[in-house]
Write a protein that holds these residues in place. Structure first.
Motif, PDB file in Angstrom:
ATOM      1  N   VAL A 123      32.608  -0.464 -26.838  1.00 42.84           N
ATOM      2  CA  VAL A 123      32.018  -1.408 -27.787  1.00 42.84           C
ATOM      3  C   VAL A 123      30.531  -1.582 -27.485  1.00 42.84           C
ATOM      4  CG1 VAL A 123      32.093  -3.772 -28.659  1.00 42.84           C
ATOM      5  CG2 VAL A 123      34.208  -2.591 -28.047  1.00 42.84           C
ATOM      6  N   ILE A 125      27.607  -3.712 -28.550  1.00 35.63           N
ATOM      7  CA  ILE A 125      26.995  -4.872 -29.214  1.00 35.63           C
ATOM      8  C   ILE A 125      25.646  -5.155 -28.541  1.00 35.63           C
ATOM      9  CG2 ILE A 125      27.217  -7.320 -29.763  1.00 35.63           C
ATOM     10  CD1 ILE A 125      30.312  -6.947 -29.295  1.00 35.63           C
ATOM     11  N   SER A 126      25.700  -5.327 -27.221  1.00 41.45           N
ATOM     12  CA  SER A 126      24.521  -5.781 -26.474  1.00 41.45           C
ATOM     13  C   SER A 126      23.372  -4.798 -26.543  1.00 41.45           C
ATOM     14  CB  SER A 126      24.899  -6.004 -25.006  1.00 41.45           C
ATOM     15  OG  SER A 126      25.962  -6.899 -24.904  1.00 41.45           O
ATOM     16  N   GLY A 131      21.730 -10.376 -25.855  1.00 43.79           N
ATOM     17  CA  GLY A 131      22.857 -10.551 -24.929  1.00 43.79           C
ATOM     18  C   GLY A 131      23.785 -11.613 -25.482  1.00 43.79           C
ATOM     19  N   SER A 132      23.664 -12.826 -24.980  1.00 45.24           N
ATOM     20  CA  SER A 132      24.494 -13.928 -25.498  1.00 45.24           C
ATOM     21  C   SER A 132      24.252 -14.122 -26.992  1.00 45.24           C
ATOM     22  CB  SER A 132      24.160 -15.225 -24.760  1.00 45.24           C
ATOM     23  OG  SER A 132      24.398 -15.080 -23.382  1.00 45.24           O
ATOM     24  N   TRP A 156      24.627  -1.907 -21.671  1.00 45.29           N
ATOM     25  CA  TRP A 156      25.904  -2.365 -21.096  1.00 45.29           C
ATOM     26  C   TRP A 156      27.131  -1.851 -21.827  1.00 45.29           C
ATOM     27  CZ3 TRP A 156      24.600  -4.032 -16.656  1.00 45.29           C
ATOM     28  CH2 TRP A 156      23.442  -4.768 -16.474  1.00 45.29           C
ATOM     29  N   THR A 158      30.254  -0.332 -21.958  1.00 41.16           N
ATOM     30  CA  THR A 158      31.278   0.066 -20.982  1.00 41.16           C
ATOM     31  C   THR A 158      32.106   1.234 -21.509  1.00 41.16           C
ATOM     32  OG1 THR A 158      31.388  -2.159 -20.070  1.00 41.16           O
ATOM     33  CG2 THR A 158      33.311  -0.765 -19.721  1.00 41.16           C
ATOM     34  N   ARG A 205      32.499  -2.209 -11.693  1.00 41.26           N
ATOM     35  CA  ARG A 205      32.790  -1.619 -13.010  1.00 41.26           C
ATOM     36  C   ARG A 205      32.508  -0.108 -12.954  1.00 41.26           C
ATOM     37  NH1 ARG A 205      33.213  -4.188 -18.049  1.00 41.26           N
ATOM     38  NH2 ARG A 205      34.255  -5.772 -16.863  1.00 41.26           N
ATOM     39  N   THR A 210      29.258   1.524 -16.953  1.00 46.47           N
ATOM     40  CA  THR A 210      28.610   0.846 -18.078  1.00 46.47           C
ATOM     41  C   THR A 210      27.239   1.474 -18.283  1.00 46.47           C
ATOM     42  OG1 THR A 210      28.172  -1.297 -19.088  1.00 46.47           O
ATOM     43  CG2 THR A 210      27.732  -1.153 -16.757  1.00 46.47           C
ATOM     44  N   VAL A 359      31.150 -10.114 -12.216  1.00 45.61           N
ATOM     45  CA  VAL A 359      31.028  -9.787 -13.640  1.00 45.61           C
ATOM     46  C   VAL A 359      31.907 -10.678 -14.534  1.00 45.61           C
ATOM     47  CG1 VAL A 359      32.837  -8.015 -13.855  1.00 45.61           C
ATOM     48  CG2 VAL A 359      30.743  -7.819 -15.194  1.00 45.61           C
ATOM     49  N   ILE A 362      30.285 -13.210 -16.596  1.00 42.96           N
ATOM     50  CA  ILE A 362      29.151 -12.696 -17.388  1.00 42.96           C
ATOM     51  C   ILE A 362      29.637 -11.935 -18.619  1.00 42.96           C
ATOM     52  CG2 ILE A 362      27.152 -11.143 -17.368  1.00 42.96           C
ATOM     53  CD1 ILE A 362      26.948 -11.676 -14.319  1.00 42.96           C
ATOM     54  N   THR A 366      29.328 -15.292 -21.335  1.00 43.81           N
ATOM     55  CA  THR A 366      29.151 -15.968 -20.042  1.00 43.81           C
ATOM     56  C   THR A 366      29.891 -17.315 -20.025  1.00 43.81           C
ATOM     57  OG1 THR A 366      27.193 -17.189 -20.776  1.00 43.81           O
ATOM     58  CG2 THR A 366      26.801 -14.992 -19.844  1.00 43.81           C
ATOM     59  N   GLN A 368      28.565 -20.116 -19.570  1.00 39.36           N
ATOM     60  CA  GLN A 368      27.794 -21.108 -20.343  1.00 39.36           C
ATOM     61  C   GLN A 368      28.155 -21.018 -21.831  1.00 39.36           C
ATOM     62  OE1 GLN A 368      26.440 -19.108 -17.977  1.00 39.36           O
ATOM     63  NE2 GLN A 368      26.010 -20.689 -16.455  1.00 39.36           N
ATOM     64  N   ILE A 369      28.351 -19.779 -22.299  1.00 41.56           N
ATOM     65  CA  ILE A 369      28.691 -19.603 -23.720  1.00 41.56           C
ATOM     66  C   ILE A 369      30.102 -20.140 -23.996  1.00 41.56           C
ATOM     67  CG2 ILE A 369      29.100 -17.828 -25.506  1.00 41.56           C
ATOM     68  CD1 ILE A 369      26.075 -18.492 -24.873  1.00 41.56           C
ATOM     69  N   ASN A 372      29.775 -23.793 -24.185  1.00 39.78           N
ATOM     70  CA  ASN A 372      29.197 -24.151 -25.493  1.00 39.78           C
ATOM     71  C   ASN A 372      30.293 -24.225 -26.558  1.00 39.78           C
ATOM     72  OD1 ASN A 372      26.632 -24.214 -24.467  1.00 39.78           O
ATOM     73  ND2 ASN A 372      25.911 -22.344 -25.462  1.00 39.78           N
TER      74      ASN A 372
HETATM   75  C1  LIG Z   1      29.510  -4.930 -16.305  1.00 42.35           C
HETATM   76  C2  LIG Z   1      29.179  -5.346 -17.690  1.00 42.35           C
HETATM   77  C3  LIG Z   1      29.851  -4.754 -18.740  1.00 42.35           C
HETATM   78  C4  LIG Z   1      29.515  -5.072 -20.055  1.00 42.35           C
HETATM   79  N1  LIG Z   1      30.121  -4.411 -21.082  1.00 42.35           N
HETATM   80  C5  LIG Z   1      29.675  -4.587 -22.335  1.00 42.35           C
HETATM   81  C6  LIG Z   1      30.168  -3.773 -23.411  1.00 42.35           C
HETATM   82  O1  LIG Z   1      31.050  -2.931 -23.222  1.00 42.35           O
HETATM   83  N2  LIG Z   1      29.625  -3.930 -24.644  1.00 42.35           N
HETATM   84  C7  LIG Z   1      28.657  -4.849 -24.895  1.00 42.35           C
HETATM   85  O2  LIG Z   1      28.218  -4.944 -26.031  1.00 42.35           O
HETATM   86  N3  LIG Z   1      28.184  -5.653 -23.915  1.00 42.35           N
HETATM   87  C8  LIG Z   1      28.661  -5.533 -22.644  1.00 42.35           C
HETATM   88  N4  LIG Z   1      28.163  -6.304 -21.629  1.00 42.35           N
HETATM   89  C9  LIG Z   1      27.108  -7.263 -21.922  1.00 42.35           C
HETATM   90  C10 LIG Z   1      27.565  -8.699 -21.814  1.00 42.35           C
HETATM   91  O3  LIG Z   1      28.306  -9.034 -22.952  1.00 42.35           O
HETATM   92  C11 LIG Z   1      26.303  -9.553 -21.626  1.00 42.35           C
HETATM   93  O4  LIG Z   1      25.815  -9.294 -20.316  1.00 42.35           O
HETATM   94  C12 LIG Z   1      26.576 -11.024 -21.803  1.00 42.35           C
HETATM   95  O5  LIG Z   1      26.922 -11.330 -23.130  1.00 42.35           O
HETATM   96  C13 LIG Z   1      25.361 -11.854 -21.408  1.00 42.35           C
HETATM   97  O6  LIG Z   1      24.183 -11.350 -21.944  1.00 42.35           O
HETATM   98  P1  LIG Z   1      22.919 -11.098 -20.986  1.00 42.35           P
HETATM   99  O7  LIG Z   1      23.383 -10.404 -19.759  1.00 42.35           O
HETATM  100  O8  LIG Z   1      21.881 -10.448 -21.811  1.00 42.35           O
HETATM  101  O9  LIG Z   1      22.448 -12.529 -20.554  1.00 42.35           O
HETATM  102  P2  LIG Z   1      21.578 -13.541 -21.418  1.00 42.35           P
HETATM  103  O10 LIG Z   1      22.183 -13.760 -22.754  1.00 42.35           O
HETATM  104  O11 LIG Z   1      20.141 -13.160 -21.349  1.00 42.35           O
HETATM  105  O12 LIG Z   1      21.797 -14.876 -20.581  1.00 42.35           O
HETATM  106  C14 LIG Z   1      21.068 -15.186 -19.385  1.00 42.35           C
HETATM  107  C15 LIG Z   1      21.506 -16.565 -18.916  1.00 42.35           C
HETATM  108  O13 LIG Z   1      21.220 -17.524 -19.942  1.00 42.35           O
HETATM  109  C16 LIG Z   1      22.386 -18.227 -20.315  1.00 42.35           C
HETATM  110  N5  LIG Z   1      22.358 -18.539 -21.746  1.00 42.35           N
HETATM  111  C17 LIG Z   1      22.024 -17.715 -22.779  1.00 42.35           C
HETATM  112  N6  LIG Z   1      22.166 -18.348 -23.949  1.00 42.35           N
HETATM  113  C18 LIG Z   1      22.611 -19.599 -23.669  1.00 42.35           C
HETATM  114  C19 LIG Z   1      22.957 -20.737 -24.450  1.00 42.35           C
HETATM  115  N7  LIG Z   1      22.913 -20.719 -25.791  1.00 42.35           N
HETATM  116  N8  LIG Z   1      23.386 -21.849 -23.790  1.00 42.35           N
HETATM  117  C20 LIG Z   1      23.470 -21.864 -22.432  1.00 42.35           C
HETATM  118  N9  LIG Z   1      23.145 -20.843 -21.650  1.00 42.35           N
HETATM  119  C21 LIG Z   1      22.729 -19.713 -22.253  1.00 42.35           C
HETATM  120  C22 LIG Z   1      23.532 -17.262 -19.990  1.00 42.35           C
HETATM  121  O14 LIG Z   1      24.771 -17.929 -19.831  1.00 42.35           O
HETATM  122  C23 LIG Z   1      23.021 -16.650 -18.683  1.00 42.35           C
HETATM  123  O15 LIG Z   1      23.293 -17.490 -17.617  1.00 42.35           O
HETATM  124  C24 LIG Z   1      28.515  -6.042 -20.309  1.00 42.35           C
HETATM  125  C25 LIG Z   1      27.872  -6.679 -19.234  1.00 42.35           C
HETATM  126  C26 LIG Z   1      28.188  -6.341 -17.942  1.00 42.35           C
HETATM  127  C27 LIG Z   1      27.453  -7.015 -16.825  1.00 42.35           C
END
Ligand SMILES: Cc1cc2nc3c(=O)[nH]c(=O)nc-3n(C[C@H](O)[C@H](O)[C@H](O)COP(=O)(O)OP(=O)(O)OC[C@H]3O[C@@H](n4cnc5c(N)ncnc54)[C@H](O)[C@@H]3O)c2cc1C
Length: 383
Positions: A123, A125-126, A131-132, A156, A158, A205, A210, A359, A362, A366, A368-369, A372
């Motif tokens: 998948v 998306i990111s 990210g979030s 990311w 996977t 992982r 990833t 992980v 995250i 996450t 935090q999300i 929320n």
């Molecule tokens: C090992 C691994 C495998 C993954 N596999 C996939 C995959 O297969 N496909 C895919 O699409 N993605 C994948 N991801 C991505 C994963 O979904 C994102 O890492 C995750 O959604 C968080 O995004 P970010 O790392 O960019 O953190 P960010 O969104 O930049 O967040 C950074 C910090 O800010 C906080 N934050 C952000 N927004 C808010 C808010 N509104 N309120 C409170 N706090 C907030 C977060 O909780 C975090 O603590 C993977 C990630 C990892 C580490």
């Protein structure tokens, strides 16, 4: 209200536990992790047991399993490692999106591969800047009639580097629409021309890997568009409650395994003429942890039951994901303290648990999300 599994579910649980003991005990999963080895034969064994077809309905050739039964498998597999459980869950979750939202032609085309677990669906998306806030994704697909031309970068992703990977890429098809509205889902083979995959070095992982994925003028036939054009965001959200629930069960399984490992050690290891587990300073945190794990399991099972009975459960699935993932992190941290120097050795399974646990809070949204989502259901957060 009753808390017991049915006889069938108990047999499934025993089968899955025996599967882990025989084919992927934690020490072996650790070796795979250390050598970046994807155990294709293990995958095949899961397929032979019909586990990949279990989430699909009987009248489509699937196993007709309930969300709880799928949770039981994920929970048992996670006693091996989170990565092994993810190999299972990460395959059918996007598969169900194709099943539910694909055209009749797509369902037929992908059916054998989905039921047999022949595809590793990665998948995407990111992105580096999404990210979030997943709807901020920018990877673009230009509509060229019978095909789309895709350009951009994913992060990311996977499993995208595995042989036979099919990338379920969420892309922006309407740059002028509000950000949630201009997204579509395209299926892109990992080996399509113009796709480049670069593995990201990570703490864990490592079975699935990833990756960063780069699309450079990739031509995707229109028949690989899943769901409505520009309607991708609702597809992205549609499987989330199920994913959070099944992964919550997996976190519960791996947290339980982590506790079992420290329990065994604390009964064996002696200091000051007694087993270290006899010290209340260690016994109470382990008692607390078992309590937390039981609570996490009940939250996961409740969300599974709500999905089965077709009740909205975003709040409950988020609670389950939050509690399960945080409990695994706490379990691994405690395990390192109980095993002390022995845990700090990278030869210990506990050190693998500790690396891998990070992980959980995250990926897939996450903590935090998740908070929320729960807070929104309480009328607290309104954005
Ligand atoms: C090992 C691994 C495998 C993954 N596999 C996939 C995959 O297969 N496909 C895919 O699409 N993605 C994948 N991801 C991505 C994963 O979904 C994102 O890492 C995750 O959604 C968080 O995004 P970010 O790392 O960019 O953190 P960010 O969104 O930049 O967040 C950074 C910090 O800010 C906080 N934050 C952000 N927004 C808010 C808010 N509104 N309120 C409170 N706090 C907030 C977060 O909780 C975090 O603590 C993977 C990630 C990892 C580490």
């Amino acid at each position: 209200m009753q808390f017991a599994l049915t006889e069938e579910q108990t047999v499934l649980q025993q089968t899955a536990s025996a599967f882990v003991d025989r084919y992927c005990p934690a020490a072996l999963a650790k070796t795979w992790d250390e050598t970046n080895h994807f155990p294709a034969d293990l995958w095949q064994r899961m397929a032979d047991l019909g586990w990949f077809s279990l989430p699909y309905p009987l009248d489509w050739g699937g196993g007709g399993g309930s969300p709880l039964e799928i949770c039981i498998i994920a929970e048992a597999l996670a006693h091996s490692s989170l990565d092994v459980a993810m190999a299972y869950v990460g395959t059918f979750i996007p598969g169900l999106v194709i099943y539910r939202h694909g055209t009749d032609e797509q369902r037929e085309r992908f059916k054998p591969g989905l039921l047999e677990g022949a595809y590793r669906i990665a998948v995407a998306i990111s992105e580096p800047d999404a990210g979030s806030d997943a709807a901020a994704l920018r990877c673009s697909a230009v509509d060229a009639g019978d095909r789309f031309i895709v350009n951009g970068q994913k992060a990311w992703c996977t499993g995208a580097g595995l042989p036979g990977a099919l990338i379920a890429a969420y892309v922006r098809t309407d740059p002028d629409a509000p950000k949630h509205r201009g997204i579509s889902l395209l299926l892109i083979p990992g080996d399509a021309q113009g796709v480049q995959i670069r593995r990201t070095p990570t703490l864990a992982r490592h079975l699935l890997g990833t990756n960063e994925v780069f699309f450079d003028d990739v031509e995707v036939p229109r028949e690989n568009l899943v769901g409505a054009l520009h309607g991708g965001f609702s597809l992205l959200m549609s499987g989330l409650d199920m994913e959070k629930t099944v992964m919550a069960a997996a976190y519960t399984g791996v947290a339980q395994s982590t506790l079992d490992e420290m329990l065994a050690y604390s009964k064996e290891r002696r200091q000051f003429d007694r087993p270290i587990g006899n010290f209340q300073a260690l016994a109470h945190p382990m008692a607390d942890l078992q309590t937390e794990i039981d609570a996490a399991r009940l939250l996961a099972y409740r969300a599974a039951w709500m999905i089965s009975s077709q009740q909205p459960c975003t709040r409950e699935a988020s609670m389950a994901k939050l509690k399960g993932s945080e409990t695994y992190v706490a379990a691994a941290r405690l395990g390192m303290q109980v095993l002390a120097g022995h845990g700090f050795s990278t030869e210990s399974v506990m050190s693998f648990r500790w690396r891998e646990s990070i992980v959980a809070t995250i990926s897939g949204g996450t903590s935090q999300i998740q908070r929320n989502a729960v807070a929104k259901s309480m009328g607290l957060i309104t954005y």
